[in-house]
Every structure is written in structure tokens, then in C-alpha cells.
Write an enzyme that holds these catalytic residues in place. Structure first.
Site, PDB file in Angstrom:
ATOM      1  N   LYS A  96       0.925  -1.338   0.084  1.00 50.19           N
ATOM      2  CA  LYS A  96      -0.068   0.183   0.032  1.00 50.19           C
ATOM      3  C   LYS A  96       0.864   1.249   0.096  1.00 50.19           C
ATOM      4  O   LYS A  96       1.907   1.277   0.776  1.00 50.19           O
ATOM      5  CB  LYS A  96      -0.831  -0.015   1.196  1.00 50.19           C
ATOM      6  N   SER A 171      -9.478   2.401   2.395  1.00 54.59           N
ATOM      7  CA  SER A 171      -8.479   3.332   1.634  1.00 54.59           C
ATOM      8  C   SER A 171      -7.388   2.316   1.022  1.00 54.59           C
ATOM      9  O   SER A 171      -6.865   2.753  -0.001  1.00 54.59           O
ATOM     10  CB  SER A 171      -7.893   4.224   2.592  1.00 54.59           C
ATOM     11  N   SER A 195     -10.008  -0.004   6.501  1.00 58.31           N
ATOM     12  CA  SER A 195      -9.618   0.166   5.250  1.00 58.31           C
ATOM     13  C   SER A 195      -8.839  -1.066   4.805  1.00 58.31           C
ATOM     14  O   SER A 195      -8.528  -1.037   3.640  1.00 58.31           O
ATOM     15  CB  SER A 195      -8.433   1.337   5.428  1.00 58.31           C
TER      16      SER A 195
END
Length: 505
Positions: A96, A171, A195
Site C-alpha cells: 500500500k 482506503s 481500510s
């Protein structure tokens, strides 16, 4: 960067900000008094701090063209490895883009960090490389991670591989979409309100938010210290167990990991779940926005586990409905102070501070703040409002209330080995059009966290497992366990995975 002695005008302004009334003589005296302490800052400029040195040589990689990035899920592609043999040998992992990889651009989904290249590897990146894994690239994410949908990334919308007109979730949407589309079998995500679990649920992959403090976040951009989590998002339960085994455990730089207790996650794969008890959380199904079809898929899956010797019955935890309120009190001011006003690092935490990232975000905040997403602006202004006009009392009260929330779940988990509920009360929502009203853009970014955010506050491990489809879009079942008992959740997830092919139902 030399620290200059403040002018008398600056001292007067500083005092006025705090309501101080200073005479001219007092201002001059304070200016002289500043000289002694400021010599320490001069010396700090001369000293060299320790660095998180990268363990493998690498080229910076490249930003993929749209033709090899159909879902907008990649921010950057790389091919970094050490050649070591280990649990992740032959595995490609997407990281990420809020996690530092040395020499590789990092944007964290935001115009504020565009052009920043960290010089350090996060602890989890080093552990992956040491275990033989290959860093395949940086997965796109939402603007500073402040969205549960996937339309606020400064690099463009991240699309759901099951229906590109729908959100991948946020996210960590890029991580989920890359796993769901088969680009990589494993990815790392971050979770402060859901997320990891939201995009995993909406994209039909396996996503585990570990116990708070089990996986270090050293070298990652936080949102708020007390709710930050990092964890695996994978194509199978076995891959979750592999990745968690590698990244979990104490890290001397991250004080949250002092109490970390790792388990035998690989051994859990072959340990039958027969005899385990699951509590079906009543309050997890009763939200006004809950889709009855999603509820039914989750209940059918739980009922089917009875054939494998896993008992289940309903349980009520009324505090679950207040969990989102406690979470709001914690994260709004926590994020505004640590991530935004604290330039991505905050202060007063014993840990590693990526100074280059702090400097880069400070520059961006000074020059491009108007380029951030509406959700970032919302958190910045609302968090500052609560801090400035209510002197942080609601953040403090929420931090105290988290003990009662945690205790309520702990009480239920004395009788059950795990709690179960829909991960998200509904399936992936359509991506809002570019001309959508501001209120719509904000609402669809934040309206899905009723079941997920409470466990960021309580710190319990939570594992979303695919369990079916509604109108072609995946449904996730969330299992919540006792602190540091991820192995139990893996046993249960393995049983669900083995019970049938969710993709066909």
C-alpha cells in the site's frame, strides 16, 4: 536547515496566539532567553540519526500506463527482491502506498506528497524481503487514506474488478483490486476504520486487520497512533497466514508492539475448527442501511458451518452501536493532530520518525492544500474545530470510553471463540460521477463503516472472508476474535473457504 532566532514581531505574534499580553521589554527579554535553547537545535542539525537502511538493491521501477493498469490499482510497479529463501519465496506482494519503500516514489494517494521518494524501507517491507518475497509495486490508495470508498485518490479512481463502475473500497482499494484481479496473490493494507476489510469485502478477497500492536507500522504514514493497523490482504487464507507470519511481531522502533504475542498461523491452517463457537452479533445486522440480501448470505454461511462441527448462536453487544461514536471521537482529532498538523508523524511517541516524509508533507501542506480531497478537508477542519473550541475533551472522553467498548466485546468473547457479522452492510457502491455534489462525494466515502470501525478502537483482530455474491458483487463475512488470537480466526476462515466456492453463489 538552520533554526533562526525569532524576530520581536514573531514573538509578539506567538504570544498573541495564546492570549499573552507582552510589553516591549518582555518581548526583548524573551528573545534573549530563546538563544540558549536554540543552540540545541543547531547541534541537532549536526548529529546523524540512525536510518532504516534498505536490505536489497533496486531500481526505482516505473509508473504503469493505463494499458497495464486497467483498474487504476497500481501507483508504481517494481521488482525488488533479495534472492533469500523463505516463507514468501516465489510470492509477489503489492505494498500500500502509505508504506515507505526506499528509492520508490510514495504519494499516499495525495497531491501533497507527489514527487516524494523515501530513503528507507518500512519494517514490514524489510521482513517481506528477508522472507524471500518480491515487492511488485505500490498499490494506489485514497487521499491520505481518508476514505472508505475508492474515488478520492489523486492518481485517479480505483475500480472494482467485479464491476468497474463500482468502488473497490478504501482506503486500501488498490491492494484489494490487485489481488482480486490476479495481479498479485498478496498485498499489504492499512486499517484505521475498516481500510483493510472494506476493500477486501467489496473485492471478494481475504483481509485481516490484526490485533492492535501485532504488526509494526514503522516507516508507514499514520492516521492516528491509537487506531493504526497494518495487515495482509490475500487471495487465500493460506496466503494470509504466510504473510502474517512474516510481518507480525515485536519491532524495537514501534512501542505498540511491546505486548505483541504471535501465534502459529501456518499450523492453524491444518487445525480443524470443529468445536469452536461463533457468536452471531445481533447489532451487526440491524443497521438502517443493511441490505437484507447481504445479511442472508452471511447467515447462510454461518449456518453451513454447523455441518463441520462449528456451533453458533446469536449474541447481543449493545455497545457495538456506540462504537462508531467512540471511534469518531478518537480519530477526528487524532488524525488532525498527528497526520495533518503533525505532518504525518505527530510527536511525543517513542518510535522512528521518517523526517524526509515529514518535510515533504509540510511542503505539500504549504503549497497544495487546496488540491486535497473533500474528505481530507473535512477531517482537517472538523478535527481542528473540536480541538480548538472544546480543548480536546471529547477526544479524551472517547479514549476513556474505548475501555468499556473493548470490555463489552471481551465479555462476549468469553463464551464464543469469535463474533460474526457482515463486514459491510451492503455491497460495493457505484463510483460517484465527477460532477457529483460535494455532500454525495463525502457521504459515499464514509457511509460503510458501521461494523468495521469499532474494532479499530477496541483493537480486536477482525478477518473478512468472502461468502457469496449479491447482484454479481462480493459479500464479506467478518470474524472478530480475542486479542492476539488470529490463529483462531484463520481456523474459522479456512473452514468457510473449504465449505464451497463463494464465487459461484
Amino acid at each position: 536547515m538552520a533554526v533562526r532566532l525569532p524576530t520581536v514581531e514573531q514573538i509578539e505574534d506567538l504570544g498573541a496566539d495564546f492570549g499573552l499580553v507582552l510589553t516591549t521589554d518582555e518581548i526583548t527579554a524573551f528573545q534573549q532567553a530563546f538563544k540558549g535553547p536554540l543552540t540545541s537545535y543547531g547541534r541537532l542539525d549536526e548529529l546523524v540519526p540512525p536510518a532504516l537502511a534498505p536490505v536489497a538493491p533496486r531500481s526505482p521501477g516505473y509508473r504503469p500506463a493505463a494499458s497495464e493498469n486497467p483498474y487504476g490499482a497500481w501507483y508504481w510497479k517494481t521488482n525488488i527482491r533479495t534472492g533469500a529463501e523463505g516463507l514468501l519465496s516465489g510470492k509477489k506482494i503489492a505494498i500500500k502506498d502509505n508504506i515507505c519503500v526506499a528509492g520508490v516514489p510514495m504519494m499516499n494517494g495525495s497531491a501533497l506528497l507527489e514527487g516524494y521518494v523515501p530513503e528507507l524501507d518500512a519494517t514490514v517491507v524489510t521482513r517481506i524481503l528477508d522472507a524471500g518475497g518480491t515487492i511488485a509495486g505500490k498499490a494506489a490508495c485514497e487521499d491520505l487514506c481518508f476514505s472508505g470508498a475508492s474515488h478520492t485518490c489523486a492518481g485517479g479512481v480505483i475500480r472494482n474488478p467485479h464491476n468497474p463502475a463500482h468502488s473497490a473500497g478504501g482506503s486500501s482499494g488498490g491492494s484489494a483490486a490487485l489481488v482480486a484481479s490476479g495481479e498479485v496473490p498478496m498485498a499489504l493494507g492499512g486499517d484505521q476504520g475498516g481500510s483493510i476489510r472494506t476493500p477486501s469485502s467489496w473485492c471478494g478477497v481475504y483481509g485481516l486487520k490484526p490485533t492492535w500492536g501485532l504488526v509494526p507500522t514503522t516507516g508507514s504514514m499514520p492516521i492516528s497512533y491509537s487506531v493504526d493497523h497494518c495487515g495482509p490482504m490475500c487471495a487465500s487464507v493460506e496466503d494470509v497466514a504466510r504473510l502474517l507470519t512474516v510481518i507480525a511481531g515485536h519491532d524495537g522502533w514501534d512501542t505498540r508492539t511491546i505486548a505483541a504475542r504471535t501465534g502459529d498461523y501456518m499450523g492453524a491452517l491444518s487445525n480443524p475448527a470443529r468445536g469452536l463457537r461463533v457468536g452471531v452479533l445481533h447489532e451487526g445486522f440491524g443497521h438502517p442501511e443493511s441490505d437484507p440480501a447481504v445479511n442472508e448470505k452471511v447467515r447462510q454461511t454461518i449456518a453451513a458451518l454447523g455441518k463441520t462441527g462449528i456451533a453458533s448462536e446469536d449474541v447481543s453487544v449493545p455497545w457495538h452501536l456506540d462504537g462508531p461514536h467512540v471511534w469518531s471521537g478518537v480519530i477526528l482529532e487524532g488524525a488532525a493532530e498527528m497526520m495533518l498538523k503533525g505532518y504525518g508523524v505527530g510527536n511525543n511517541v517513542q518510535g522512528y520518525y521518517p523526517v524526509s516524509m515529514q518535510d515533504a508533507l509540510a511542503r505539500g501542506m504549504g503549497t497544495r492544500i487546496n488540491d486535497v480531497s473533500p474528505t481530507v478537508k473535512l477531517v482537517l477542519m472538523l478535527g481542528e474545530y473540536m480541538h480548538r473550541y472544546y480543548h480536546g475533551r471529547y477526544h479524551s472522553k472517547a479514549q476513556n470510553l474505548r475501555l468499556l467498548l473493548r470490555r463489552a466485546y471481551d465479555d462476549a468473547l468469553q463464551k464464543f471463540d469469535a463474533l460474526a457479522m457482515p463486514t459491510i452492510p451492503f455491497t460495493a457502491t457505484p463510483i460517484p460521477p465527477p460532477d457529483a455534489p460535494l455532500n454525495t462525494v463525502i457521504d459515499v466515502a464514509l457511509n460503510m463503516q458501521a461494523n468495521t470501525c469499532s474494532f479499530d478502537v477496541s483493537g480486536h483482530p477482525a478477518f473478512t472472508v468472502p461468502c457469496g455474491r449479491v447482484n454479481g458483487l462480493p459479500v464479506g463475512l467478518m470474524l472478530v476474535g480475542r486479542h492476539f488470537e488470529e490463529a483462531t480466526l484463520i481456523r474459522l476462515a479456512r473452514a468457510i473457504e473449504a465449505a464451497g466456492d463463494w464465487k459461484s453463489n
